[in-house]
Design a protein around this motif. Structure first.
Motif, PDB file in Angstrom:
ATOM      1  N   ALA A 567      31.838 -14.910  19.017  1.00 59.07           N
ATOM      2  CA  ALA A 567      32.385 -16.056  19.754  1.00 59.07           C
ATOM      3  C   ALA A 567      31.848 -16.094  21.182  1.00 59.07           C
ATOM      4  N   ASP A 568      31.713 -14.946  21.825  1.00 56.01           N
ATOM      5  CA  ASP A 568      31.168 -14.921  23.188  1.00 56.01           C
ATOM      6  C   ASP A 568      29.729 -15.406  23.203  1.00 56.01           C
ATOM      7  N   LEU A 569      28.953 -14.967  22.219  1.00 57.06           N
ATOM      8  CA  LEU A 569      27.571 -15.446  22.155  1.00 57.06           C
ATOM      9  C   LEU A 569      27.528 -16.964  21.972  1.00 57.06           C
ATOM     10  N   LEU A 570      28.413 -17.496  21.151  1.00 58.00           N
ATOM     11  CA  LEU A 570      28.415 -18.925  20.896  1.00 58.00           C
ATOM     12  C   LEU A 570      28.888 -19.713  22.110  1.00 58.00           C
ATOM     13  N   PHE A 571      29.934 -19.254  22.803  1.00 56.19           N
ATOM     14  CA  PHE A 571      30.472 -20.026  23.922  1.00 56.19           C
ATOM     15  C   PHE A 571      29.643 -19.858  25.185  1.00 56.19           C
ATOM     16  N   GLN A 572      28.809 -18.828  25.216  1.00 57.52           N
ATOM     17  CA  GLN A 572      27.842 -18.784  26.304  1.00 57.52           C
ATOM     18  C   GLN A 572      26.869 -19.959  26.200  1.00 57.52           C
ATOM     19  N   GLU A 573      26.554 -20.311  25.003  1.00 60.45           N
ATOM     20  CA  GLU A 573      25.686 -21.460  24.789  1.00 60.45           C
ATOM     21  C   GLU A 573      26.421 -22.775  24.979  1.00 60.45           C
ATOM     22  N   LEU A 574      27.740 -22.782  24.731  1.00 62.64           N
ATOM     23  CA  LEU A 574      28.529 -24.006  24.859  1.00 62.64           C
ATOM     24  C   LEU A 574      29.061 -24.237  26.274  1.00 62.64           C
ATOM     25  N   GLN A 575      29.024 -23.247  27.135  1.00 63.20           N
ATOM     26  CA  GLN A 575      29.660 -23.365  28.445  1.00 63.20           C
ATOM     27  C   GLN A 575      29.094 -24.522  29.280  1.00 63.20           C
ATOM     28  N   PRO A 576      27.811 -24.789  29.281  1.00 59.83           N
ATOM     29  CA  PRO A 576      27.330 -25.952  30.048  1.00 59.83           C
ATOM     30  C   PRO A 576      27.937 -27.266  29.578  1.00 59.83           C
ATOM     31  N   HIS A 577      28.208 -27.382  28.329  1.00 55.34           N
ATOM     32  CA  HIS A 577      28.816 -28.618  27.827  1.00 55.34           C
ATOM     33  C   HIS A 577      30.275 -28.715  28.241  1.00 55.34           C
ATOM     34  N   PHE A 578      31.005 -27.593  28.245  1.00 56.63           N
ATOM     35  CA  PHE A 578      32.411 -27.638  28.662  1.00 56.63           C
ATOM     36  C   PHE A 578      32.531 -27.926  30.159  1.00 56.63           C
ATOM     37  N   ASN A 579      31.533 -27.576  30.946  1.00 58.12           N
ATOM     38  CA  ASN A 579      31.583 -27.853  32.393  1.00 58.12           C
ATOM     39  C   ASN A 579      31.485 -29.345  32.689  1.00 58.12           C
ATOM     40  N   LYS A 580      31.031 -30.136  31.757  1.00 56.76           N
ATOM     41  CA  LYS A 580      30.906 -31.578  31.955  1.00 56.76           C
ATOM     42  C   LYS A 580      32.172 -32.336  31.589  1.00 56.76           C
ATOM     43  N   LEU A 581      33.175 -31.639  31.077  1.00 56.40           N
ATOM     44  CA  LEU A 581      34.404 -32.310  30.650  1.00 56.40           C
ATOM     45  C   LEU A 581      35.283 -32.611  31.852  1.00 56.40           C
ATOM     46  N   MET A 582      36.188 -33.602  31.690  1.00 57.93           N
ATOM     47  CA  MET A 582      37.219 -34.002  32.644  1.00 57.93           C
ATOM     48  C   MET A 582      36.619 -34.449  33.980  1.00 57.93           C
ATOM     49  N   ARG A 583      35.508 -35.121  33.878  1.00 56.38           N
ATOM     50  CA  ARG A 583      34.910 -35.728  35.055  1.00 56.38           C
ATOM     51  C   ARG A 583      34.792 -37.232  34.802  1.00 56.38           C
TER      52      ARG A 583
END
Length: 807
Positions: A567-583
């Motif tokens: 899960a950590d390996l996967l969410f390291q790749e997903l973290q840039p996408h989550f940073n774009k939320l709620m803007r």
């Protein structure tokens, strides 16, 4: 011979005075009773004055017939009354009538053999010559008047003959010791035993009554007869027990001599058992018990000959014993037992004999130092093969009383089982650690080699856990407990080595795909080993539960660790996408969520190689973490809603993203359906206008997600832009009341936690600026410039929270 020379014969057909008439008897000089007076008057006398009727053989005159002592004077040779005397032997005529010839009397016969044979040859030659000469001188034999002509005159009717006197019964002549021995050697065992019993009765009578005792030392007749009885019994028993061995070793008696010999053996046992009743308990010979011992000895010889030392080890020897038992018991049941008298219970005697011989053989084998495979074979043969394949095919009537007993004592069986458990524990422990070591060497390898660790472990343990219950249920439980303890110990070592593998900095040099594949391989070891532990716990005794819990705990740690790594390996790749939320851009563009959904869907294909149970657990964790990362920027206040229109747009966007994530995780077969409603509930709290509806929605959130706190509700009210203190107090009171009512309820499990993983900033503490300015003098207020005024704490942007430690 001058007397015979003066005799003249005028006519050969007519007898004259002074001549010797020829007779048809073999001995012409034998006296004939009833005719002496008639022949004397008719023949006259010899020249020496001796009447012709008084004749004698030369052997009688010279005393040359030592073996012709049994003839009765006045009886003709060959007459019917003399037939018994002709058939009697020399010792029979020497000894008084009715007296038995013992073994010592035959020494006299041996001394007479030489002289008697020579005398018989000389007498035969001389008698033949004299007989021919005397018949010439005597002439033909005159016709003798019949008894009726002499007694009844002519012309008168003959009277009826007087009734014949009843002859006394002939006394049965007892057999000698050597003749009885000859009967034994000729296998006429029943007849020989009858004569032995008669001889024993004679010895008892001569000794003055009482039970027959051991042979006497002195040379009296009674002591010699007692020794003869003892020797004859020894010879009889030798033949009896030899017959027992021969009937088992051969194909078995069928019709004819074989069945007759076995029938005679049974008749001897019946006769001796009846004789033991007359002898008394102190002098009983107990031939029936000795027969059972002889059967046991013969069975022991047969079994030892069947399995002298087969090349296949103890298992091959036991198979040879099974074949021999079935063969011999078939012979006993079909041929031998029917030939015995029914009262002897022959089949039971043979069955007990073979059972005892087999018990001795197995006991000797159990006392040896056997390898583990031979112990298994011995226990399985004892518990299963012998009762089912041997005793199950024979007449169970013989087993109703439980006369056979166990082949091995309970102590011996327990000792064999203990040795098996000890050996299995040592062997499996070494084999499991060796398999783990060999598999660990490939974990850090760049090559993607398949692992068979779980399969090897299951095969090592199932070899024993499947074999032991087939022996006995108790032994199966003990073996299951032993193997479960060994499995728990192995899994703890496995867990420690997996942790070292993921903590090793060298694994970071592996390619991501290789690292993910290796982690999935380690996770896939869990389900088969967990199933094995559960199965062993069900079979084992109640004290196996701690070992099962230890095994399950080790597997859970391994699974959680590997899932967190993936899960950590996967969410390291997903973290840039989550940073774009709620803007603000998020409100107008689905780009961020599309990136999240696309990346999750692509990575899920690689996770499909994982087995179902850990795969579903991993997808559920990914589902939970994805929603946590989605809601986290919302509650941190990254977006503020200052109007109802903004609140409506935000709530609508939240519902659209929740529906898209729900479709994604349904396609990934996520079992965490309880997460589907969390984002729609948050959207409802943001969009609703009336306070009671907001209170109801907050109550639903608190009910469905017990880990939500007032700070989370307060952060949600801040995003909504609700500033009314009274309204906030009413809404937060719902969360406070539910928290107080559930104060004693334990927190939800880790896989059901949601809001607990979402940190929120502290509530801002605003210092009122008008009050501060009201206490300052006017001169100071004039010098305050706008840039110099510090911003209140309530207006400062919240500082980013400190990163939480990895769990």
């Amino acid at each position: 011979m001058p007397i015979l020379k003066s005799l003249g014969v005028a006519d050969a057909k007519m007898p004259r005075a002074g001549t010797l008439p020829l007779r048809s008897s073999r001995n012409p000089f034998e006296d004939v009773s009833g005719l002496e007076e008639e022949e004397t008057g008719r023949l006259g006398s010899l020249p020496n004055g001796t009447p012709c009727g008084r004749r004698a053989t030369l052997e009688k005159l010279a005393g040359l017939s030592p073996f012709r002592l049994g003839w009765t004077p006045g009886r003709r040779a060959g007459s019917p009354g003399n037939g018994n005397a002709q058939s009697r032997s020399f010792l029979g005529r020497v000894l008084p009538p009715g007296m038995r010839r013992s073994s010592a009397d035959f020494g006299l016969l041996a001394r007479f053999q030489g002289s008697r044979a020579q005398a018989d040859e000389e007498a035969t030659g001389e008698a033949a010559g004299r007989l021919a000469f005397l018949r010439l001188g005597r002439g033909p034999k005159p016709r003798r008047a019949s008894l009726a002509e002499r007694v009844v005159p002519a012309g008168e009717a003959a009277p009826e003959p007087p009734p014949k006197a009843r002859e006394p019964p002939k006394m049965k002549e007892p057999l000698s010791v050597l003749e009885i021995l000859s009967l034994i050697q000729q296998r006429e065992l029943a007849r020989a035993d009858e004569h032995i019993l008669e001889l024993e009765a004679e010895e008892l009578a001569s000794s003055g009554g009482g039970a027959p005792g051991p042979p006497k030392v002195e040379g009296a007749g009674g002591g010699r007869r007692a020794r003869d009885v003892a020797l004859l019994y020894e010879a009889l028993q030798r033949e009896l027990w030899a017959l027992v061995r021969e009937t088992l070793a051969g194909p078995g008696p069928g019709v004819g001599a074989g069945a007759g010999a076995v029938a005679q053996l049974g008749q001897v046992l019946v006769q001796e058992e009846a004789a033991d009743g007359r002898r008394g308990p102190g002098a009983a010979r107990k031939l029936r018990a000795r027969w059972a011992e002889a059967v046991a000895r013969a069975a022991r010889e047969r079994l030892e000959a069947a399995a002298p030392g087969a090349p296949g080890g103890l298992a091959a020897q036991l198979e040879a014993l099974r074949a021999r038992l079935l063969e011999d018991m078939g012979v006993v049941r079909g041929r031998l037992a029917p030939a015995y008298p029914a009262g002897l219970g022959a089949f039971g005697v043979y069955l007990r004999g073979y059972h005892g011989a087999l018990a001795d053989w197995l006991g000797a084998a159990a006392r040896r130092r056997l390898p583990l495979a031979d112990r298994y074979a011995l226990l399985h043969w004892h518990h299963q093969v012998y009762p089912r394949e041997v005793l199950g095919l024979v007449d169970m009537v013989a087993l109703e009383n439980g006369e056979l007993g166990p082949l091995l004592s309970p102590g011996t069986v327990r000792s064999l089982e203990d040795e098996c458990v000890t050996d299995v524990k040592a062997q499996t422990r070494a084999a499991l650690l060796r398999a783990l070591q060999e598999d660990e060497e490939h974990w850090a390898s760049a090559e993607d080699t398949p692992s068979s660790l779980a399969q090897d472990v299951c095969e090592l343990l199932e070899e024993h856990t499947e074999r032991a219950p087939r022996i006995s249920q108790e032994f199966g439980e003990r073996m299951a407990h032993c193997c479960l303890a060994g499995l728990a110990e192995f899994l703890q070592s496995f867990q420690q080595r997996v942790e070292r593998f993921h903590e090793n900095p060298g694994v970071r040099e592996l390619l991501p795909d290789t690292y993910i594949s290796r982690t999935i391989t380690l996770v896939n070891c869990g389900p088969p080993l967990r199933a094995l532990a559960e199965r062993l716990a069900r079979v084992g005794p109640p004290e196996s539960e701690p070992a099962r819990e230890a095994a399950a705990s080790a597997l859970d740690r391994v699974t959680r660790l590997c899932h967190r790594v993936l899960a950590d390996l996967l969410f390291q790749e997903l973290q840039p996408h989550f940073n774009k939320l709620m803007r603000r851009k998020w409100l107008s563009s689905p780009e961020a969520l599309d990136g999240i959904v696309g990346t999750l869907g692509a990575q899920a294909l690689a996770l499909r190689r994982m087995q179902d149970e850990p795969y579903q657990a991993l997808v559920a964790e990914l589902h939970r973490r994805a929603l946590v990362e989605y809601v986290k920027p919302l509650l941190r206040g990254r977006l503020r809603c200052r109007s109802a229109r903004t609140r409506s747009r935000v709530a609508g966007r939240l519902r659209e993203d929740a529906a898209q994530l729900q479709r994604l995780f349904r396609r990934l077969e996520s079992p965490a359906s309880w997460l589907d409603a969390v984002v729609p509930h948050l959207a409802e709290v943001l969009q609703l206008e009336d306070t009671p509806s907001i209170q109801v929605e907050v109550g639903v959130l608190v009910r469905d997600y017990p880990d939500i706190r007032r700070k989370h509700v307060a952060a949600l009210l801040d995003i909504r832009g609700l500033r009314s203190t009274a309204t906030r107090h009413e809404i937060l009171a719902v969360a406070r009341d539910l928290e107080l009512s559930e104060g004693g309820v334990p927190s939800p499990p880790r896989d059901r936690a949601f809001f607990a993983d979402i940190p929120v900033p502290r509530q801002p503490f605003c210092l009122s600026l008008p009050l501060l300015l009201g206490h300052l003098p006017l001169s100071r207020l004039s010098r305050l410039s706008r840039p110099s005024l510090a911003r209140p704490a309530c207006l400062r942007p919240p500082s980013p929270p400190r990163p939480r430690a990895q769990r």
